[in-house]
Design a protein around this motif. Structure first.
Motif, PDB file in Angstrom:
ATOM      1  N   ILE A   1       0.859  -1.189   0.000  1.00  0.00           N
ATOM      2  CA  ILE A   1       0.000   0.000   0.000  1.00  0.00           C
ATOM      3  C   ILE A   1       0.893   1.235   0.000  1.00  0.00           C
ATOM      4  O   ILE A   1       1.755   1.391   0.858  1.00  0.00           O
ATOM      5  CB  ILE A   1      -0.920   0.043   1.250  1.00  0.00           C
ATOM      6  CG1 ILE A   1      -1.906  -1.110   1.240  1.00  0.00           C
ATOM      7  CG2 ILE A   1      -1.675   1.370   1.299  1.00  0.00           C
ATOM      8  CD1 ILE A   1      -2.743  -1.200   2.508  1.00  0.00           C
ATOM      9  N   GLN A   2       0.677   2.109  -1.016  1.00  0.00           N
ATOM     10  CA  GLN A   2       1.471   3.339  -1.093  1.00  0.00           C
ATOM     11  C   GLN A   2       0.645   4.574  -0.769  1.00  0.00           C
ATOM     12  O   GLN A   2       1.136   5.493  -0.124  1.00  0.00           O
ATOM     13  CB  GLN A   2       2.081   3.481  -2.489  1.00  0.00           C
ATOM     14  CG  GLN A   2       3.127   2.416  -2.782  1.00  0.00           C
ATOM     15  CD  GLN A   2       3.694   2.565  -4.177  1.00  0.00           C
ATOM     16  OE1 GLN A   2       2.963   2.783  -5.140  1.00  0.00           O
ATOM     17  NE2 GLN A   2       5.001   2.461  -4.284  1.00  0.00           N
ATOM     18  N   THR A   3      -0.596   4.597  -1.249  1.00  0.00           N
ATOM     19  CA  THR A   3      -1.479   5.737  -1.047  1.00  0.00           C
ATOM     20  C   THR A   3      -2.823   5.228  -0.573  1.00  0.00           C
ATOM     21  O   THR A   3      -3.322   4.221  -1.086  1.00  0.00           O
ATOM     22  CB  THR A   3      -1.655   6.521  -2.367  1.00  0.00           C
ATOM     23  OG1 THR A   3      -0.378   6.946  -2.823  1.00  0.00           O
ATOM     24  CG2 THR A   3      -2.534   7.733  -2.169  1.00  0.00           C
ATOM     25  N   LEU A   4      -3.393   5.926   0.385  1.00  0.00           N
ATOM     26  CA  LEU A   4      -4.675   5.483   0.929  1.00  0.00           C
ATOM     27  C   LEU A   4      -5.496   6.694   1.340  1.00  0.00           C
ATOM     28  O   LEU A   4      -4.988   7.612   1.973  1.00  0.00           O
ATOM     29  CB  LEU A   4      -4.435   4.589   2.145  1.00  0.00           C
ATOM     30  CG  LEU A   4      -5.596   3.765   2.666  1.00  0.00           C
ATOM     31  CD1 LEU A   4      -6.119   2.791   1.620  1.00  0.00           C
ATOM     32  CD2 LEU A   4      -5.181   2.995   3.901  1.00  0.00           C
ATOM     33  N   GLU A   5      -6.771   6.683   0.952  1.00  0.00           N
ATOM     34  CA  GLU A   5      -7.704   7.708   1.405  1.00  0.00           C
ATOM     35  C   GLU A   5      -8.800   7.006   2.183  1.00  0.00           C
ATOM     36  O   GLU A   5      -9.539   6.186   1.634  1.00  0.00           O
ATOM     37  CB  GLU A   5      -8.302   8.467   0.217  1.00  0.00           C
ATOM     38  CG  GLU A   5      -9.202   9.594   0.661  1.00  0.00           C
ATOM     39  CD  GLU A   5      -9.659  10.482  -0.490  1.00  0.00           C
ATOM     40  OE1 GLU A   5     -10.692  11.139  -0.306  1.00  0.00           O
ATOM     41  OE2 GLU A   5      -8.989  10.504  -1.535  1.00  0.00           O
ATOM     42  N   ILE A   6      -8.865   7.302   3.484  1.00  0.00           N
ATOM     43  CA  ILE A   6      -9.894   6.691   4.335  1.00  0.00           C
ATOM     44  C   ILE A   6     -11.173   7.505   4.154  1.00  0.00           C
ATOM     45  O   ILE A   6     -11.153   8.726   4.292  1.00  0.00           O
ATOM     46  CB  ILE A   6      -9.447   6.667   5.801  1.00  0.00           C
ATOM     47  CG1 ILE A   6      -8.162   5.823   5.929  1.00  0.00           C
ATOM     48  CG2 ILE A   6     -10.535   6.099   6.695  1.00  0.00           C
ATOM     49  CD1 ILE A   6      -7.557   5.819   7.301  1.00  0.00           C
ATOM     50  N   PRO A   7     -12.269   6.845   3.819  1.00  0.00           N
ATOM     51  CA  PRO A   7     -13.492   7.582   3.497  1.00  0.00           C
ATOM     52  C   PRO A   7     -14.098   8.310   4.698  1.00  0.00           C
ATOM     53  O   PRO A   7     -13.906   7.910   5.844  1.00  0.00           O
ATOM     54  CB  PRO A   7     -14.441   6.494   2.980  1.00  0.00           C
ATOM     55  CG  PRO A   7     -13.922   5.223   3.539  1.00  0.00           C
ATOM     56  CD  PRO A   7     -12.445   5.401   3.703  1.00  0.00           C
ATOM     57  N   GLU A   8     -14.835   9.386   4.383  1.00  0.00           N
ATOM     58  CA  GLU A   8     -15.576  10.110   5.410  1.00  0.00           C
ATOM     59  C   GLU A   8     -16.577   9.149   6.054  1.00  0.00           C
ATOM     60  O   GLU A   8     -17.045   8.207   5.402  1.00  0.00           O
ATOM     61  CB  GLU A   8     -16.311  11.311   4.801  1.00  0.00           C
ATOM     62  CG  GLU A   8     -15.392  12.397   4.257  1.00  0.00           C
ATOM     63  CD  GLU A   8     -14.471  13.033   5.286  1.00  0.00           C
ATOM     64  OE1 GLU A   8     -14.836  13.094   6.477  1.00  0.00           O
ATOM     65  OE2 GLU A   8     -13.371  13.469   4.905  1.00  0.00           O
TER      66      GLU A   8
END
Length: 195
Positions: A11-18
């Protein structure tokens, strides 16, 4: 859940959702490839060891609902050079930022406690201004930071632990006759008085 992505090294980039309000203990521990993460604005809680040894993570922005960073939150994040703290952060836990790469820190005015070894061995840190809201500084809070040359403390915290800095490296800027001035004399820290 707890340890959900532990040791996911690709995993390099991660956006945790609202809508996510908590990151559990050890969620991203040993995610050594993680370079960028976006945390949701509604995030309230970050667990112990949450980002332990995410050694490529260079920047993190902590949402303003986060009031506490517990034990070893960002421990051994060796590339972590920059952080935007929650403006409501009250507590930095034991060993939260050991061996990170900050050169400067903008600690929030809400901060009350920096626990034992909070910023131990942050070897690139050069200067620090402690907010007047800080009431407790645990022992070794900034110890092992050999490039930390200037620290400004304009108030008297309620409690200051042993050897919060390296002795020979730092000059503490404080008021003459303050508790901090007295503390510096006990531990043989260099002092420059604020006029």
């Amino acid at each position: 859940g707890e340890a959900a992505f532990m040791e996911c090294r690709r995993i390099q980039t991660l956006e945790i959702p609202e809508g996510i309000h908590a990151i559990k203990d050890r969620t991203f521990k040993f995610c050594r490839g993680l370079e960028h993460i976006t945390l949701p604005k509604q995030l309230i809680q970050i667990g112990e060891n949450a980002f332990y040894n995410c050694d490529k993570l260079a920047y993190i922005e902590l949402p303003d609902a986060v009031e506490k960073l517990p034990f070893r939150t960002l421990y051994m994040c060796k590339s972590l050079e920059s952080i935007r703290f929650s403006q409501n952060l009250k507590y930095i836990g034991k060993e939260a930022f050991v061996n990170c790469s900050f050169q400067q820190l903008e600690l929030p005015e809400s901060l009350e406690i920096i626990d034992e070894s909070g910023f131990l061995k942050c070897k690139k840190l050069t200067a620090l201004k402690l907010p007047e809201s800080v009431k407790i500084i645990g022992k070794w809070a900034f110890h092992g930071c050999p490039n930390l040359k200037t620290v400004e403390i304009r108030h008297d915290p309620d409690e200051v632990g042993e050897w919060i800095f390296n002795r020979n490296d730092v000059t503490v800027h404080c008021y003459q006759g303050s508790k901090i001035d007295h503390y510096c004399k006990i531990y043989d820290y260099k002092v420059r008085y604020i006029q």
